[in-house]
Design an enzyme around this catalytic site. Structure first.
Site, PDB file in Angstrom:
ATOM      1  N   HIS A   1      12.118  -9.211   3.253  1.00 48.37           N
ATOM      2  CA  HIS A   1      11.329  -8.009   3.545  1.00 48.37           C
ATOM      3  C   HIS A   1      12.265  -6.835   3.637  1.00 48.37           C
ATOM      4  CE1 HIS A   1       8.460  -5.271   5.444  1.00 48.37           C
ATOM      5  NE2 HIS A   1       9.076  -5.193   6.563  1.00 48.37           N
TER       6      HIS A   1
ATOM      7  N   ASP B   1       3.395  -6.785   3.087  1.00 51.85           N
ATOM      8  CA  ASP B   1       3.910  -6.629   1.772  1.00 51.85           C
ATOM      9  C   ASP B   1       2.924  -7.088   0.878  1.00 51.85           C
ATOM     10  OD1 ASP B   1       6.802  -5.702   2.382  1.00 51.85           O
ATOM     11  OD2 ASP B   1       6.931  -7.345   3.280  1.00 51.85           O
TER      12      ASP B   1
END
Ligand code: NAD
Ligand code: LMR
Length: 325
Positions: free
Chosen positions: A187, A159
């Site tokens: 996440h 990410d």
């Protein structure tokens, strides 16, 4: 003197596994000085493909590769491991959320966590990517009663990388000039990719970025990137996930070479008012061989509301698997 380092990989014959093992064997994590021994774990039905991967490793003649053990027994894979990459889990398919995998995958992490606790070195570093990775990390560390929570991190580096690549394209600057981005939370599509403390070429990132683009374009782009890759590729990210796993482990071992912070999912002990006993992504810094949560940042009201949304999702996930904790 060169060291001999044992690395275990679960789900080693899977898509991420296939992208990861050759890079580890090539010295991409520890450099060309040390020798890496691989302990590759799979389920019995995937042992045939794992055998094929072992043949390919032989055929590469890597100078940094020591011995390779292939096994379907977690005790064998984890027994002498210094580092563990936990990729062995079902991936989501088109139309699914990562949390749809929770009931099936959490059981794997409960069982692997228990085995790790019994057989692994007290210094083992375990990186978890199998989804939903934050809650799986919570399950694994809760079941590894003989280890510390600090032996575990959930993967957030993919990410971080997505965020930097999107900002780099938008601002027309190399990604290497972007620092101190933060991914907060899960996440998942509730993660909050915060640029309020980031710099681009040494200037505050938010001075170069329009508020409208930040809220309407940038945040959803980072949050939905995994989903978009599945739509285009027909399967979830594998090479970029393996790359991120190596980067996160490198930073964790202090080999990343940066004094900046990165984001990792670690057990909260109440920083920024986040419920303790959630595995939450925070900005972390490596110092004196340990990870520290950067816990003194000023957070504006909008950011706090986004962070709280992700916290709520993680609380729901934790409720769903509380029988495994
Ligand atoms: P994959 O299906 O190609 O591979 C998974 C492998 O795990 C399979 O080979 C399977 O046999 C193995 N496996 C299943 N149960 C196991 C067990 N108990 N012990 C050992 N091995 C076992 O999937 P993939 O694309 O490699 O993805 C793996 C996981 O990583 C998925 O859950 C995916 O959603 C996740 N993922 C996470 C991130 C992240 O950033 N956190 C990024 C990409 C993918
Ligand atoms: C990703 O972010 O690419 C992974 O978590 C895989 C997925 O299901 O999106």
């Amino acid at each position: 003197m060169s060291k001999s380092i044992n690395i275990a990989i679960t789900g080693a014959a899977g898509r991420i596994g296939y992208a990861l093992v050759f890079r580890l064997a090539n010295g991409d994590l520890f450099g060309t000085h040390d020798v890496v021994n691989l302990r590759l774990l799979e389920v019995p039905s995937a042992m045939k493909s794992l055998h094929g991967i072992q043949m390919e490793l032989d055929d590469c003649n890597f100078t940094t590769l020591g011995d390779v053990v292939i096994t379907d027994e977690p005790e064998v894979a984890f027994g002498d491991a210094d580092y563990v990459f936990m990729m062995g889990a079902k991936p989501r398919l088109k139309g699914m959320e990562r949390s749809d995998l929770l009931q099936d995958n959490a059981k794997i992490f409960a069982s692997h966590g228990r085995t790790l606790g019994k057989v692994a070195s007290k210094d083992v570093k375990v990186l978890i990517a199998g989804n939903p990775s934050n809650t799986n990390t919570l399950v694994a560390l809760s079941n590894a009663v003989e280890l510390n929570s600090t032996n575990f991190t959930g993967m957030m580096q993919l990410d971080v990388n997505r965020c930097k690549s999107i900002v780099s394209k938008h601002c027309g600057v190399p990604h290497t000039t972007i620092n101190d981005v933060i991914i907060w939370g899960n996440h998942s599509s509730t993660l909050y990719p915060d640029l309020n403390h980031a710099q681009v070429k040494g200037f505050p990132a938010m001075d170069l970025i329009d508020d409208d683009w930040y809220v309407k374009d940038y945040i959803p782009l980072v949050q939905d990137r995994g989903h978009s890759v599945i739509e285009w590729l027909g399967a979830s990210s594998a090479a970029s996930a393996a790359n991120a796993a190596i980067q996160q482990m490198k930073m964790w071992t202090g080999k990343g070479g940066s004094q900046r912070w990165e984001s990792m999912a670690v057990l909260s002990s109440g920083q920024y008012g986040i419920d303790s006993d959630l595995v939450f992504s925070f900005p972390v810094r490596h110092a004196r061989g340990e990870l520290f949560i950067v816990d003194d940042l000023d957070i504006d009201e909008y950011s706090l509301s986004m962070i709280k949304l992700s916290e709520s999702e993680l609380i729901l996930e934790r409720d769903e698997i509380k029988h495994l904790l």
